[in-house]
Design a protein around this motif. Sequence first.
Motif: not given
Length: 119
Positions: A45-47, A53-58, A77-86
């Motif tokens: 939701s934050m992203i 519509q993007e955010a960095c870890v910091a 974990i979200l990236a491995e599931a294909g929910v987010v892209k890095r």
Amino acid sequence: MARLTQEVTTPISPVGGDVIPEDDAERIAGVLKALADPNRLRLISMIQTSPDQEACVAELTDPLGLSQPTISHHLRILAEAGVVKRDKRGVWAYFHLVPETMRTIADLLTPPKRRRSSK
């Protein structure tokens, strides 16, 4: 972890009235397992609500009150599931949602009659 990707046709919905094939059930369960954590749902939701519509870890550590390694773990974990892209930019990694995955998840959980009437 299983991924729902754009190459995969939308699996049969668990609410669609048909028996789900084992492969589809494995993919759906993998993505839902990645989503089944309050911190990961908040990250999504934050992203989604960030200006680009993007955010960095910091940018995510203070609002969640979690450490950088913990946020990175959840995003992995979200990236491995294909929910987010890095996307790597210099020393920073920015994360954004994968729209196809989010639409597929919504379709999977929306009964077909409702899906048709809401479009």
